[in-house]
Design a protein around this motif. Structure first.
Motif, PDB file in Angstrom:
ATOM      1  N   CYS A  30       0.834  -1.186   0.000  1.00 41.76           N
ATOM      2  CA  CYS A  30       0.000   0.000   0.000  1.00 41.76           C
ATOM      3  C   CYS A  30       0.878   1.248   0.000  1.00 41.76           C
ATOM      4  O   CYS A  30       1.963   1.256   0.585  1.00 41.76           O
ATOM      5  CB  CYS A  30      -0.902  -0.013   1.236  1.00 41.76           C
ATOM      6  SG  CYS A  30      -1.880   1.480   1.491  1.00 41.76           S
ATOM      7  N   TYR A  31       0.418   2.300  -0.664  1.00 44.56           N
ATOM      8  CA  TYR A  31       1.128   3.572  -0.600  1.00 44.56           C
ATOM      9  C   TYR A  31       0.134   4.717  -0.456  1.00 44.56           C
ATOM     10  O   TYR A  31      -1.041   4.596  -0.816  1.00 44.56           O
ATOM     11  CB  TYR A  31       2.012   3.795  -1.837  1.00 44.56           C
ATOM     12  CG  TYR A  31       1.265   4.267  -3.063  1.00 44.56           C
ATOM     13  CD1 TYR A  31       0.720   3.357  -3.954  1.00 44.56           C
ATOM     14  CD2 TYR A  31       1.098   5.629  -3.327  1.00 44.56           C
ATOM     15  CE1 TYR A  31       0.027   3.775  -5.076  1.00 44.56           C
ATOM     16  CE2 TYR A  31       0.408   6.058  -4.454  1.00 44.56           C
ATOM     17  CZ  TYR A  31      -0.128   5.126  -5.324  1.00 44.56           C
ATOM     18  OH  TYR A  31      -0.811   5.548  -6.440  1.00 44.56           O
ATOM     19  N   ALA A  32       0.635   5.817   0.064  1.00 43.59           N
ATOM     20  CA  ALA A  32      -0.142   7.040   0.163  1.00 43.59           C
ATOM     21  C   ALA A  32       0.751   8.214  -0.160  1.00 43.59           C
ATOM     22  O   ALA A  32       1.932   8.230   0.197  1.00 43.59           O
ATOM     23  CB  ALA A  32      -0.745   7.200   1.556  1.00 43.59           C
ATOM     24  N   VAL A  33       0.193   9.182  -0.849  1.00 47.28           N
ATOM     25  CA  VAL A  33       0.862  10.448  -1.105  1.00 47.28           C
ATOM     26  C   VAL A  33       0.262  11.457  -0.145  1.00 47.28           C
ATOM     27  O   VAL A  33      -0.949  11.704  -0.183  1.00 47.28           O
ATOM     28  CB  VAL A  33       0.683  10.900  -2.561  1.00 47.28           C
ATOM     29  CG1 VAL A  33       1.398  12.225  -2.795  1.00 47.28           C
ATOM     30  CG2 VAL A  33       1.197   9.834  -3.512  1.00 47.28           C
ATOM     31  N   ALA A  34       1.088  12.035   0.713  1.00 47.46           N
ATOM     32  CA  ALA A  34       0.590  12.899   1.764  1.00 47.46           C
ATOM     33  C   ALA A  34       1.540  14.060   1.997  1.00 47.46           C
ATOM     34  O   ALA A  34       2.754  13.943   1.815  1.00 47.46           O
ATOM     35  CB  ALA A  34       0.393  12.121   3.063  1.00 47.46           C
ATOM     36  N   SER A  91       5.502  20.115   0.621  1.00 46.53           N
ATOM     37  CA  SER A  91       5.501  19.204  -0.507  1.00 46.53           C
ATOM     38  C   SER A  91       4.948  17.847  -0.090  1.00 46.53           C
ATOM     39  O   SER A  91       5.100  17.421   1.053  1.00 46.53           O
ATOM     40  CB  SER A  91       6.914  19.031  -1.057  1.00 46.53           C
ATOM     41  OG  SER A  91       7.421  20.254  -1.552  1.00 46.53           O
ATOM     42  N   ALA A  92       4.324  17.165  -1.044  1.00 47.77           N
ATOM     43  CA  ALA A  92       3.801  15.832  -0.789  1.00 47.77           C
ATOM     44  C   ALA A  92       4.906  14.793  -0.916  1.00 47.77           C
ATOM     45  O   ALA A  92       5.796  14.909  -1.765  1.00 47.77           O
ATOM     46  CB  ALA A  92       2.664  15.513  -1.756  1.00 47.77           C
ATOM     47  N   ASN A  93       4.836  13.776  -0.085  1.00 38.40           N
ATOM     48  CA  ASN A  93       5.799  12.686  -0.093  1.00 38.40           C
ATOM     49  C   ASN A  93       5.078  11.356  -0.186  1.00 38.40           C
ATOM     50  O   ASN A  93       3.882  11.251   0.105  1.00 38.40           O
ATOM     51  CB  ASN A  93       6.669  12.710   1.164  1.00 38.40           C
ATOM     52  CG  ASN A  93       7.543  13.937   1.249  1.00 38.40           C
ATOM     53  OD1 ASN A  93       8.289  14.249   0.319  1.00 38.40           O
ATOM     54  ND2 ASN A  93       7.474  14.650   2.366  1.00 38.40           N
ATOM     55  N   ASN A  94       5.816  10.333  -0.585  1.00 38.93           N
ATOM     56  CA  ASN A  94       5.277   8.983  -0.687  1.00 38.93           C
ATOM     57  C   ASN A  94       5.570   8.196   0.579  1.00 38.93           C
ATOM     58  O   ASN A  94       6.690   8.225   1.097  1.00 38.93           O
ATOM     59  CB  ASN A  94       5.877   8.253  -1.880  1.00 38.93           C
ATOM     60  CG  ASN A  94       5.514   8.902  -3.200  1.00 38.93           C
ATOM     61  OD1 ASN A  94       4.399   9.371  -3.383  1.00 38.93           O
ATOM     62  ND2 ASN A  94       6.457   8.914  -4.132  1.00 38.93           N
ATOM     63  N   PHE A  95       4.565   7.472   1.053  1.00 37.32           N
ATOM     64  CA  PHE A  95       4.705   6.627   2.236  1.00 37.32           C
ATOM     65  C   PHE A  95       4.227   5.226   1.890  1.00 37.32           C
ATOM     66  O   PHE A  95       3.311   5.051   1.082  1.00 37.32           O
ATOM     67  CB  PHE A  95       3.915   7.207   3.412  1.00 37.32           C
ATOM     68  CG  PHE A  95       4.364   8.575   3.810  1.00 37.32           C
ATOM     69  CD1 PHE A  95       5.384   8.753   4.732  1.00 37.32           C
ATOM     70  CD2 PHE A  95       3.791   9.701   3.246  1.00 37.32           C
ATOM     71  CE1 PHE A  95       5.818  10.016   5.092  1.00 37.32           C
ATOM     72  CE2 PHE A  95       4.213  10.975   3.598  1.00 37.32           C
ATOM     73  CZ  PHE A  95       5.228  11.131   4.521  1.00 37.32           C
TER      74      PHE A  95
END
Length: 121
Positions: free
Chosen positions: A95-99, A106-110
């Motif tokens: 699973c990933y989220a852009v937050a 800035s948005a980062n990937n988790f």
């Protein structure tokens, strides 16, 4: 920081179904895209599906008509319903989220820790 907790993986026979879930928690300002990657043995990681905060979706061709993604924005949770599973769906699903973590940041990937999906007789 954002933490993603996945659940729902396991062993299933061809033609069976599984439902994955992924919940985001932690200190973040906004969550934008969410989705799922998968990586099979000996293959590159591929994007399976993404869903925007507004509900727009994109699926890889190999899962169209079989997988369905949905999200609950109030709970910051994304789901993946997988039907008519095939042996080639066997992979670790991430699973990933852009937050973003703050206003005007800035948005980062988790990423989640991954959950194993095995389709076999």
């Amino acid at each position: 920081q954002v933490q993603l907790v996945e659940s729902g993986g396991g062993l299933v026979q061809p033609g069976g179904s599984l439902r994955l879930s992924c919940a985001a928690s932690g200190s973040f300002f906004s969550v934008y895209d969410m989705g799922w990657y998968r990586q099979a043995p000996g293959k590159q990681r591929e994007l399976v599906v993404r869903i925007s905060s507004g509900g727009d979706t994109n699926y890889v061709d190999s899962v169209k008509g079989r997988f369905t993604i949905s999200r609950d924005n109030a709970k910051n949770t994304v789901f993946l319903q997988m039907n008519s599973l095939k042996p080639e769906d066997t992979a670790v699903y991430y699973c990933y989220a852009v937050a973003s973590l703050g206003f005007r940041s800035s948005a980062n990937n988790f990423w989640g820790q991954g959950t194993q999906v095995t389709v076999s007789s």
